[in-house]
Write an enzyme that holds these catalytic residues in place. Structure first.
Site, PDB file in Angstrom:
ATOM      1  N   ASN A   9       0.867  -1.183   0.000  1.00 55.82           N
ATOM      2  CA  ASN A   9       0.000   0.000   0.000  1.00 55.82           C
ATOM      3  C   ASN A   9       0.901   1.229   0.000  1.00 55.82           C
ATOM      4  O   ASN A   9       1.460   1.590   1.031  1.00 55.82           O
ATOM      5  CB  ASN A   9      -0.914  -0.027   1.232  1.00 55.82           C
ATOM      6  CG  ASN A   9      -1.828   1.197   1.277  1.00 55.82           C
ATOM      7  OD1 ASN A   9      -1.886   1.964   0.318  1.00 55.82           O
ATOM      8  ND2 ASN A   9      -2.528   1.383   2.381  1.00 55.82           N
ATOM      9  N   TRP A  10       1.001   1.843  -1.187  1.00 56.61           N
ATOM     10  CA  TRP A  10       1.900   2.995  -1.320  1.00 56.61           C
ATOM     11  C   TRP A  10       1.262   4.284  -0.796  1.00 56.61           C
ATOM     12  O   TRP A  10       1.891   5.347  -0.826  1.00 56.61           O
ATOM     13  CB  TRP A  10       2.323   3.164  -2.781  1.00 56.61           C
ATOM     14  CG  TRP A  10       3.209   2.052  -3.276  1.00 56.61           C
ATOM     15  CD1 TRP A  10       3.967   1.216  -2.515  1.00 56.61           C
ATOM     16  CD2 TRP A  10       3.419   1.648  -4.639  1.00 56.61           C
ATOM     17  NE1 TRP A  10       4.641   0.314  -3.321  1.00 56.61           N
ATOM     18  CE2 TRP A  10       4.330   0.557  -4.627  1.00 56.61           C
ATOM     19  CE3 TRP A  10       2.950   2.093  -5.880  1.00 56.61           C
ATOM     20  CZ2 TRP A  10       4.755  -0.080  -5.798  1.00 56.61           C
ATOM     21  CZ3 TRP A  10       3.371   1.466  -7.038  1.00 56.61           C
ATOM     22  CH2 TRP A  10       4.270   0.391  -6.990  1.00 56.61           C
ATOM     23  N   HIS A  87      -9.889   1.303   4.609  1.00 60.09           N
ATOM     24  CA  HIS A  87      -8.586   1.477   5.274  1.00 60.09           C
ATOM     25  C   HIS A  87      -8.759   2.484   6.420  1.00 60.09           C
ATOM     26  O   HIS A  87      -9.573   3.408   6.318  1.00 60.09           O
ATOM     27  CB  HIS A  87      -7.545   1.971   4.263  1.00 60.09           C
ATOM     28  CG  HIS A  87      -6.164   1.977   4.838  1.00 60.09           C
ATOM     29  ND1 HIS A  87      -5.706   2.995   5.644  1.00 60.09           N
ATOM     30  CD2 HIS A  87      -5.163   1.065   4.766  1.00 60.09           C
ATOM     31  CE1 HIS A  87      -4.477   2.713   6.039  1.00 60.09           C
ATOM     32  NE2 HIS A  87      -4.120   1.551   5.521  1.00 60.09           N
ATOM     33  N   GLU A 153      -5.720  -4.451  10.597  1.00 61.22           N
ATOM     34  CA  GLU A 153      -4.709  -3.411  10.772  1.00 61.22           C
ATOM     35  C   GLU A 153      -5.019  -2.644  12.054  1.00 61.22           C
ATOM     36  O   GLU A 153      -5.779  -1.656  12.015  1.00 61.22           O
ATOM     37  CB  GLU A 153      -4.719  -2.451   9.583  1.00 61.22           C
ATOM     38  CG  GLU A 153      -4.335  -3.097   8.268  1.00 61.22           C
ATOM     39  CD  GLU A 153      -3.743  -2.082   7.299  1.00 61.22           C
ATOM     40  OE1 GLU A 153      -2.631  -2.332   6.821  1.00 61.22           O
ATOM     41  OE2 GLU A 153      -4.365  -1.045   7.043  1.00 61.22           O
ATOM     42  N   GLY A 221       4.790   1.436   5.015  1.00 62.16           N
ATOM     43  CA  GLY A 221       6.122   2.044   4.934  1.00 62.16           C
ATOM     44  C   GLY A 221       7.181   1.167   4.291  1.00 62.16           C
ATOM     45  O   GLY A 221       7.934   1.621   3.406  1.00 62.16           O
TER      46      GLY A 221
HETATM   47  P1  13P Z   1       2.771   0.504   7.919  1.00 61.99           P
HETATM   48  O1  13P Z   1       3.248  -0.792   7.317  1.00 61.99           O
HETATM   49  O2  13P Z   1       3.555   1.687   7.473  1.00 61.99           O
HETATM   50  O3  13P Z   1       2.598   0.411   9.384  1.00 61.99           O
HETATM   51  O4  13P Z   1       1.293   0.753   7.294  1.00 61.99           O
HETATM   52  C1  13P Z   1       0.339  -0.216   7.427  1.00 61.99           C
HETATM   53  C2  13P Z   1      -0.803   0.154   6.560  1.00 61.99           C
HETATM   54  O5  13P Z   1      -1.559   1.053   6.886  1.00 61.99           O
HETATM   55  C3  13P Z   1      -0.968  -0.578   5.308  1.00 61.99           C
HETATM   56  O6  13P Z   1      -2.215  -0.376   4.747  1.00 61.99           O
END
Ligand code: 13P
Length: 239
Positions: A9-10, A87, A153, A221
């Site tokens: 997920n960019w 999300h 998440e 990230g």
């Molecule tokens: P991180 O991997 O940067 O914690 O982000 C998770 C995210 O929100 C993926 O959708």
């Protein structure tokens, strides 16, 4: 057997360096599924370059007065296979509700897209001991099918990782994944893939994927760092 899926997920970032190279880590892999979620503006280029792509959001309506949005139908017409629904960024900044997320997921299925439905409690909800109640509330309105994917998440674990702000442990994640699986309709329980998202990195992916109810990851990230993402894909492929 549920095939692992590693999703990049960019968010609101340009595609990382070398994304379309021949040996790009973002390209489809043999043993696992790799899917990229670029901004809407970069979707077409990624799909055309042969990457398996998904949109970061999509509205259920086909057309209309929804400034700044795109519809599931448009996402599908661009060549996407997946779409993120609900999300935590969208829930927080665009006030997407549980009911709306369920509507989005249903529209995605109608338009032959695979929804990755994101759920997860905030830090305040966790501190109040409400994690499971929140998850139950988010899962309840979903009309799930075999193809649906759920990404757990926990909002408190996103963008963590320094010693003062630790990410979720694999035991934390597995406990919630097992709980989420127990909420799924019996006939779908063994089929639906559950991804973990929240500071997944090359250093913790092995342990996370060793958990019986974790079927892949939604990586933020670390997916913007091509060499780290390559390592994540490699570790997931070896499992
Ligand atoms: P991180 O991997 O940067 O914690 O982000 C998770 C995210 O929100 C993926 O959708």
């Amino acid at each position: 057997m549920r095939k692992y899926l590693i999703a990049a997920n960019w968010k609101m970032n340009p595609p990382p360096k070398g994304w379309d190279a021949k040996d790009s880590p973002y390209r489809p892999q043999e043993k696992i599924e790799v899917v990229v979620f670029p901004t809407h503006l970069d979707l077409q280029a990624c799909a055309k370059a042969g990457l398996t792509t998904g949109a970061q959001s999509g509205r259920p309506e086909q057309t209309g007065a929804f400034t700044g949005d795109v519809s599931m139908q448009m996402v599908q017409a661009l060549g996407c296979r997946y779409v993120l629904c609900g999300h935590s960024d969208r829930r927080a900044f665009h006030l997407e509700s549980d009911a709306f997320v369920a509507e989005q997921a249903a529209a995605a299925i109608t338009h032959a897209l695979i929804p990755i439905i994101c759920i997860g409690e905030t830090e305040t909800e966790r501190d109040a001991g409400k994690s499971k109640a929140v998850i139950e509330r988010q899962v309840k309105p979903l009309k799930l099918t075999n193809d649906c994917i759920i990404a757990y998440e926990p909002v408190w674990a996103i963008s963590r990782g320094d010693p003062n702000r630790p990410a979720a442990t694999s035991a934390d994640a597995e406990e919630m994944h097992a709980f989420i699986r127990s909420l799924l309709p019996k006939d779908l329980r063994d089929h639906i893939r559950l991804l973990y998202g929240g500071s997944m990195k090359a250093s913790n992916v092995k342990e996370l994927l060793a958990q019986p109810n974790i079927d892949g990851g939604l990586v933020g990230g670390a997916s913007l760092k091509p060499e780290e993402f390559r390592e994540i894909v490699k570790i997931a492929s070896e499992k």
